[in-house]
Design an enzyme around this catalytic site. Structure first.
Site, PDB file in Angstrom:
ATOM      1  N   SER A  86       0.794  -1.225   0.000  1.00  0.00           N
ATOM      2  CA  SER A  86       0.000   0.000   0.000  1.00  0.00           C
ATOM      3  C   SER A  86       0.830   1.282   0.000  1.00  0.00           C
ATOM      4  O   SER A  86       0.441   2.264  -0.625  1.00  0.00           O
ATOM      5  CB  SER A  86      -0.954   0.002   1.199  1.00  0.00           C
ATOM      6  OG  SER A  86      -0.231  -0.065   2.417  1.00  0.00           O
ATOM      7  N   LYS A  87       1.962   1.310   0.711  1.00  0.00           N
ATOM      8  CA  LYS A  87       2.754   2.537   0.701  1.00  0.00           C
ATOM      9  C   LYS A  87       3.312   2.797  -0.692  1.00  0.00           C
ATOM     10  O   LYS A  87       3.347   3.941  -1.160  1.00  0.00           O
ATOM     11  CB  LYS A  87       3.890   2.469   1.720  1.00  0.00           C
ATOM     12  CG  LYS A  87       4.694   3.774   1.800  1.00  0.00           C
ATOM     13  CD  LYS A  87       5.723   3.757   2.911  1.00  0.00           C
ATOM     14  CE  LYS A  87       6.496   5.064   2.979  1.00  0.00           C
ATOM     15  NZ  LYS A  87       7.497   5.067   4.070  1.00  0.00           N
ATOM     16  N   CYS A 184      -0.074  -3.939  10.590  1.00  0.00           N
ATOM     17  CA  CYS A 184       0.726  -4.042   9.370  1.00  0.00           C
ATOM     18  C   CYS A 184       1.793  -5.108   9.540  1.00  0.00           C
ATOM     19  O   CYS A 184       2.465  -5.184  10.578  1.00  0.00           O
ATOM     20  CB  CYS A 184       1.353  -2.690   9.043  1.00  0.00           C
ATOM     21  SG  CYS A 184       2.521  -2.748   7.664  1.00  0.00           S
ATOM     22  N   ASP A 191      -4.266  -1.514  11.871  1.00  0.00           N
ATOM     23  CA  ASP A 191      -5.199  -1.443  10.753  1.00  0.00           C
ATOM     24  C   ASP A 191      -6.596  -1.706  11.306  1.00  0.00           C
ATOM     25  O   ASP A 191      -6.852  -2.774  11.869  1.00  0.00           O
ATOM     26  CB  ASP A 191      -4.856  -2.497   9.685  1.00  0.00           C
ATOM     27  CG  ASP A 191      -3.520  -2.239   9.014  1.00  0.00           C
ATOM     28  OD1 ASP A 191      -3.194  -1.062   8.776  1.00  0.00           O
ATOM     29  OD2 ASP A 191      -2.799  -3.211   8.736  1.00  0.00           O
ATOM     30  N   GLU A 224      -5.506  -8.076   2.883  1.00  0.00           N
ATOM     31  CA  GLU A 224      -5.948  -9.155   2.004  1.00  0.00           C
ATOM     32  C   GLU A 224      -5.693 -10.519   2.638  1.00  0.00           C
ATOM     33  O   GLU A 224      -6.512 -11.439   2.533  1.00  0.00           O
ATOM     34  CB  GLU A 224      -5.213  -9.078   0.655  1.00  0.00           C
ATOM     35  CG  GLU A 224      -5.393  -7.749  -0.079  1.00  0.00           C
ATOM     36  CD  GLU A 224      -4.291  -6.749   0.203  1.00  0.00           C
ATOM     37  OE1 GLU A 224      -3.965  -5.973  -0.707  1.00  0.00           O
ATOM     38  OE2 GLU A 224      -3.745  -6.743   1.340  1.00  0.00           O
TER      39      GLU A 224
END
EC number: 1.7.1.13
Length: 277
Positions: A86-87, A184, A191, A224
């Protein structure tokens, strides 16, 4: 494309933000490594699915240099061999900030090409422009919420052994919780999410399910991967004939990630954000 591992990603590292288009910023990670941990074979996935990302901080320049903004929706197939960290996704989107694009359609097409190459499968991209912002909706996940159950909790790691179901009572129902939290995989940052579980099969013990979901609270895994773990654990422990797991995580860095996995539904629900997103 070579398979990269999370520890080599930009997560947890100081990076410089590029404001000119740079697709090399994308950091794909093989899905199969984590799937092997939960006993899922690449050639025989027990689910179909999609990862729905929403980009709230998309900006670029038109041909005359005037800034433009939009909200982007990205749909990445769960069957793709790679997810995108994501980053790196955020850094890639930021690389459009000072990049001139001929049109919003050209931007969407370029995003789709780059993301498809990174994921190893076709990624769908749509962009909502400001005139459409007023139509954006807020809606909570479907299902009967478990969060008011008065339970004692002393375990904060995934424990599928607590899951149980009554094989004498077959039901079709949707259950949900806003108490999903994981961390994370690389940085350990929290999260926050909500999850909906739709199934047909032996009636799942609700207190046990809530304890199981709370058990992700100190677990380190990408969004995910958490959803796929939930799907596989519920499928094995409770034996539903039909199962859908859908989670919506709060945004970080202008991106939210919403994984959807199912063994009977053809497509996920619309990309409607929850109040916390």
């Amino acid at each position: 494309m070579q398979n990269l591992t999370p520890e080599h990603s930009p997560l947890g590292k100081t990076v410089s933000y590029q404001d000119q288009y740079d697709p090399s910023l994308l950091f794909p990670i093989a899905r199969q490594t984590k799937r092997e941990e939960i006993g899922v074979e690449e050639a025989a996935l027990p689910f179909a699915g999609i990862d729905i990302w929403t980009g709230f901080e998309l900006s670029w320049l038109n041909p005359r240099g005037k800034p433009q903004v939009g909200i982007a929706t990205f749909r990445i197939p769960a069957a793709s061999p790679r997810l995108i960290e994501s980053k790196s996704f955020k850094l890639y989107l930021n690389s459009y900030n000072q990049t001139r694009m001929d049109s919003v359609n050209a931007l969407a097409a370029q995003l789709a090409r780059d993301l498809s190459e990174a994921a190893g499968a076709e990624v769908d991209v749509s962009i909502a422009l400001p005139p459409a912002f007023a139509a954006e909706q807020v809606c909570e996940l479907a299902g009967e919420c478990l969060d008011d159950l008065d339970i004692a909790v002393d375990n904060y790691a995934p424990c599928p052994e607590v899951l149980k179901a009554d094989a004498t009572e077959i039901v079709s129902e949707t259950l949900c919780s806003n108490l999903l939290k994981s961390n994370c995989l690389v940085t350990g940052q929290p999260d926050w999410g909500s999850v909906s579980i739709r199934y047909t099969g032996p009636k799942i013990d609700r207190e046990a399910l809530l304890r199981y979901l709370i058990g992700f609270r100190q677990h380190n895994e990408f969004h995910e991967q958490c959803v796929e773990r939930i799907f596989v654990d519920v499928l094995r422990a409770c034996a539903p004939t039909q199962l859908t797991v859908y989670a919506r995580y709060t945004r970080r860095g202008g991106l939210d990630i919403n994984p959807w996995r199912s063994n009977f539904e053809a497509a996920p629900q619309d990309n409607v954000r929850t109040a916390r997103q």
